[in-house]
Enzyme design. Structure first.
Site, PDB file in Angstrom:
ATOM      1  CB  THR A  79      -0.986  -0.050   1.209  1.00 47.20           C
ATOM      2  OG1 THR A  79      -0.127  -0.007   2.406  1.00 47.20           O
ATOM      3  CG2 THR A  79      -1.782  -1.141   1.200  1.00 47.20           C
ATOM      4  CD1 TRP A  80       5.372   4.146   0.424  1.00 49.13           C
ATOM      5  CD2 TRP A  80       6.792   3.053  -0.700  1.00 49.13           C
ATOM      6  NE1 TRP A  80       6.422   4.822   0.199  1.00 49.13           N
ATOM      7  CE2 TRP A  80       7.306   4.221  -0.454  1.00 49.13           C
ATOM      8  CE3 TRP A  80       7.570   1.996  -1.626  1.00 49.13           C
ATOM      9  CZ2 TRP A  80       8.698   4.426  -0.736  1.00 49.13           C
ATOM     10  CZ3 TRP A  80       8.928   2.444  -1.804  1.00 49.13           C
ATOM     11  CH2 TRP A  80       9.660   3.532  -1.369  1.00 49.13           C
TER      12      TRP A  80
ATOM     13  CG  ASP B 141       3.256  -4.338   3.855  1.00 46.49           C
ATOM     14  OD1 ASP B 141       3.738  -4.799   4.922  1.00 46.49           O
ATOM     15  OD2 ASP B 141       3.912  -3.283   3.254  1.00 46.49           O
TER      16      ASP B 141
ATOM     17  CE1 TYR C 150      11.612  -2.888  -0.501  1.00 50.68           C
ATOM     18  CE2 TYR C 150      11.752  -4.088   1.891  1.00 50.68           C
ATOM     19  CZ  TYR C 150      12.346  -3.376   0.768  1.00 50.68           C
ATOM     20  OH  TYR C 150      13.591  -2.634   1.062  1.00 50.68           O
TER      21      TYR C 150
ATOM     22  CD  GLN D 170       7.369  -5.891   4.071  1.00 53.26           C
ATOM     23  OE1 GLN D 170       7.204  -4.697   3.616  1.00 53.26           O
ATOM     24  NE2 GLN D 170       6.156  -6.063   4.880  1.00 53.26           N
TER      25      GLN D 170
ATOM     26  CE1 TYR E  18       5.731   2.304   3.346  1.00 47.45           C
ATOM     27  CE2 TYR E  18       3.997   0.638   3.155  1.00 47.45           C
ATOM     28  CZ  TYR E  18       5.392   0.991   3.278  1.00 47.45           C
ATOM     29  OH  TYR E  18       6.371  -0.067   3.308  1.00 47.45           O
TER      30      TYR E  18
HETATM   31  P1  NAP Z   1       5.530  -3.078  -6.823  1.00 49.35           P
HETATM   32  O1  NAP Z   1       4.586  -3.788  -6.098  1.00 49.35           O
HETATM   33  O2  NAP Z   1       6.952  -3.610  -7.158  1.00 49.35           O
HETATM   34  O3  NAP Z   1       5.151  -2.470  -7.957  1.00 49.35           O
HETATM   35  C1  NAP Z   1       4.120  -1.323  -7.854  1.00 49.35           C
HETATM   36  C2  NAP Z   1       3.672  -0.653  -9.398  1.00 49.35           C
HETATM   37  O4  NAP Z   1       3.361  -1.855 -10.445  1.00 49.35           O
HETATM   38  C3  NAP Z   1       2.690   0.246  -9.608  1.00 49.35           C
HETATM   39  O5  NAP Z   1       3.097   1.144 -10.527  1.00 49.35           O
HETATM   40  C4  NAP Z   1       1.542  -0.909  -9.995  1.00 49.35           C
HETATM   41  O6  NAP Z   1       0.819   0.233 -10.695  1.00 49.35           O
HETATM   42  C5  NAP Z   1       2.229  -1.623 -10.823  1.00 49.35           C
HETATM   43  N1  NAP Z   1       1.340  -2.849 -10.750  1.00 49.35           N
HETATM   44  C6  NAP Z   1       0.875  -3.623  -9.899  1.00 49.35           C
HETATM   45  N2  NAP Z   1      -0.024  -4.733 -10.405  1.00 49.35           N
HETATM   46  C7  NAP Z   1       0.135  -4.264 -11.759  1.00 49.35           C
HETATM   47  C8  NAP Z   1      -0.444  -5.127 -12.948  1.00 49.35           C
HETATM   48  N3  NAP Z   1      -0.898  -6.413 -12.652  1.00 49.35           N
HETATM   49  N4  NAP Z   1      -0.116  -4.996 -14.034  1.00 49.35           N
HETATM   50  C9  NAP Z   1       0.596  -3.859 -14.385  1.00 49.35           C
HETATM   51  N5  NAP Z   1       0.970  -2.913 -13.278  1.00 49.35           N
HETATM   52  C10 NAP Z   1       1.022  -3.470 -12.159  1.00 49.35           C
HETATM   53  O7  NAP Z   1       6.216  -1.584  -5.886  1.00 49.35           O
HETATM   54  P2  NAP Z   1       6.047  -1.461  -4.444  1.00 49.35           P
HETATM   55  O8  NAP Z   1       4.739  -0.470  -3.950  1.00 49.35           O
HETATM   56  O9  NAP Z   1       7.621  -0.588  -3.941  1.00 49.35           O
HETATM   57  O10 NAP Z   1       6.236  -2.921  -3.504  1.00 49.35           O
HETATM   58  C11 NAP Z   1       5.045  -3.237  -2.862  1.00 49.35           C
HETATM   59  C12 NAP Z   1       4.905  -3.123  -1.406  1.00 49.35           C
HETATM   60  O11 NAP Z   1       5.996  -3.601  -0.656  1.00 49.35           O
HETATM   61  C13 NAP Z   1       4.485  -1.541  -1.111  1.00 49.35           C
HETATM   62  O12 NAP Z   1       3.662  -1.077  -1.495  1.00 49.35           O
HETATM   63  C14 NAP Z   1       4.883  -1.714   0.386  1.00 49.35           C
HETATM   64  O13 NAP Z   1       3.736  -2.182   1.023  1.00 49.35           O
HETATM   65  C15 NAP Z   1       6.157  -2.879   0.441  1.00 49.35           C
HETATM   66  N6  NAP Z   1       7.310  -2.213   0.763  1.00 49.35           N
HETATM   67  C16 NAP Z   1       8.097  -2.261   1.798  1.00 49.35           C
HETATM   68  C17 NAP Z   1       9.345  -1.564   1.895  1.00 49.35           C
HETATM   69  C18 NAP Z   1      10.221  -1.937   3.218  1.00 49.35           C
HETATM   70  O14 NAP Z   1      10.958  -1.145   3.528  1.00 49.35           O
HETATM   71  N7  NAP Z   1       9.428  -2.823   4.097  1.00 49.35           N
HETATM   72  C19 NAP Z   1      10.039  -1.108   0.794  1.00 49.35           C
HETATM   73  C20 NAP Z   1       9.105  -0.712  -0.259  1.00 49.35           C
HETATM   74  C21 NAP Z   1       7.660  -1.540  -0.399  1.00 49.35           C
HETATM   75  P3  NAP Z   1      -0.763   0.785 -10.219  1.00 49.35           P
HETATM   76  O15 NAP Z   1      -0.441   1.352  -8.964  1.00 49.35           O
HETATM   77  O16 NAP Z   1      -1.390   1.736 -11.235  1.00 49.35           O
HETATM   78  O17 NAP Z   1      -1.700  -0.488  -9.880  1.00 49.35           O
END
Ligand code: NAP
Length: 279
Positions: A20-21, A47, A188, A160, A52
């Site tokens: 949900t970031w 998550d 993540y 994570q 966030y």
């Molecule tokens: P991600 O999930 O790797 O990528 C998100 C991107 O992918 C967004 O632009 C999304 O677009 C796109 N997307 C998602 N599903 C898709 C699909 N089926 N087809 C085409 N595009 C798609 O990036 P993230 O947000 O960095 O990582 C996921 C989660 O991990 C975060 O939201 C957070 O909760 C967690 N996180 C944790 C940490 C940590 O330090 N613990 C760090 C980074 C992230 P749309 O938004 O337009 O759907």
């Protein structure tokens, strides 16, 4: 959607969850619809983090009346992770999420407060019923060793960490450490945040071939690869219901050993970096 045991917690958690970031940065109603669709399709692991922005408020609205269906994870910032600060941060997250408990509460990354303080606070939160389990994020194997000395076996639910096809550093030491100690690994940024392999790249072509065989998409294959072992989970972020549905369907995709080998070759893990990569 497949569920698997989440470390030693005894909880069953969806293999694919929802990140949900930045979910609060776009159209709010669309984000709420995406999260709801995800939960409908079994992506019940949600998550979030105090970091966030308004994401916790968006989630509260999305899961109103459905709290028991979800596995809610939030995180305390390292700058708040003192004994008292951790408890206060958790209480604020509970308020924003409009719930009385978190299923798992994580230290977002390692900071300056001694681990003993944060662990004491986590244990106090468990005793008071405000969290059901706790874990960490962005911990390398040596950090995990120190944490284990403080907490003991069987206490750390998950780690994570950054994990996607083009960033496989955790396979060197973190994944083996977690496997040995019964700690779930949550990948993540499974799509590389905003850097998913292009279809015409060398790796992208292999993804397309595997995807075609299953009548799946390249992103679904990537998610299935990242969650291919029993202690691996992943949490893609989607802000449309269509993306959420596509991601959820990956929960039932099982790759063959030959396909995993082909992806392994197309996206080499590289040598072990000096420090754990993180976003
Ligand atoms: P991600 O999930 O790797 O990528 C998100 C991107 O992918 C967004 O632009 C999304 O677009 C796109 N997307 C998602 N599903 C898709 C699909 N089926 N087809 C085409 N595009 C798609 O990036 P993230 O947000 O960095 O990582 C996921 C989660 O991990 C975060 O939201 C957070 O909760 C967690 N996180 C944790 C940490 C940590 O330090 N613990 C760090 C980074 C992230 P749309 O938004 O337009 O759907």
């Amino acid at each position: 959607m497949k569920q698997k045991k989440f470390g030693t917690t005894g909880h069953s958690v969806s293999v694919i969850g929802q990140g949900t970031w930045y979910i609060d940065h776009g159209d709010r109603n669309q984000a709420i619809a995406a999260l709801r669709r995800g939960v409908d399709l079994g992506m019940t692991h949600i998550d979030t983090a105090e970091m966030y922005g308004d994401a916790e408020l968006v989630i509260a609205e999305a899961i109103a009346g459905r709290r028991d269906e979800t596995y809610l994870v939030s995180k305390v910032l390292p700058s708040h992770a003192s004994r008292r600060g951790t408890i206060e941060a958790c209480e604020c997250s509970l308020k924003r999420l409009k719930t009385d408990r978190l299923d798992c509460y994580l230290l977002h990354w390692r900071g300056n407060f001694p681990l003993t303080e944060t662990v004491d606070a986590f244990e106090q939160l468990v005793r008071s019923g405000k969290i059901r389990s706790w874990g960490v994020s962005n911990f390398d194997a040596d950090d995990l060793d120190e944490l284990l000395d403080v907490a003991g076996e069987g206490k750390i639910a998950c780690n994570q960490v950054l994990y996607h096809l083009q960033e496989r550093a955790i396979e060197h030491a973190v994944i083996p450490w977690c496997l040995k100690h019964g700690v779930a690994v949550v990948a993540y940024s499974p799509f590389g945040h905003n850097d998913f392999p292009r279809p015409n790249s060398k790796g992208g072509e292999v993804l397309q071939i595997v995807a075609k065989r299953h009548g799946a998409s390249a992103r679904q294959v990537a998610l299935a690869f990242l969650a291919r072992e029993p202690h691996l989970f992943t949490i893609p972020k989607a802000s449309t219901a269509e993306h959420a549905a596509e991601n959820a369907a990956a929960g039932d995709l099982v790759l063959g050993a030959d396909e995993i080998a082909a992806l392994d070759k197309a996206f080499p893990r590289g040598s072990k970096p000096r420090s754990l990569p993180m976003l």
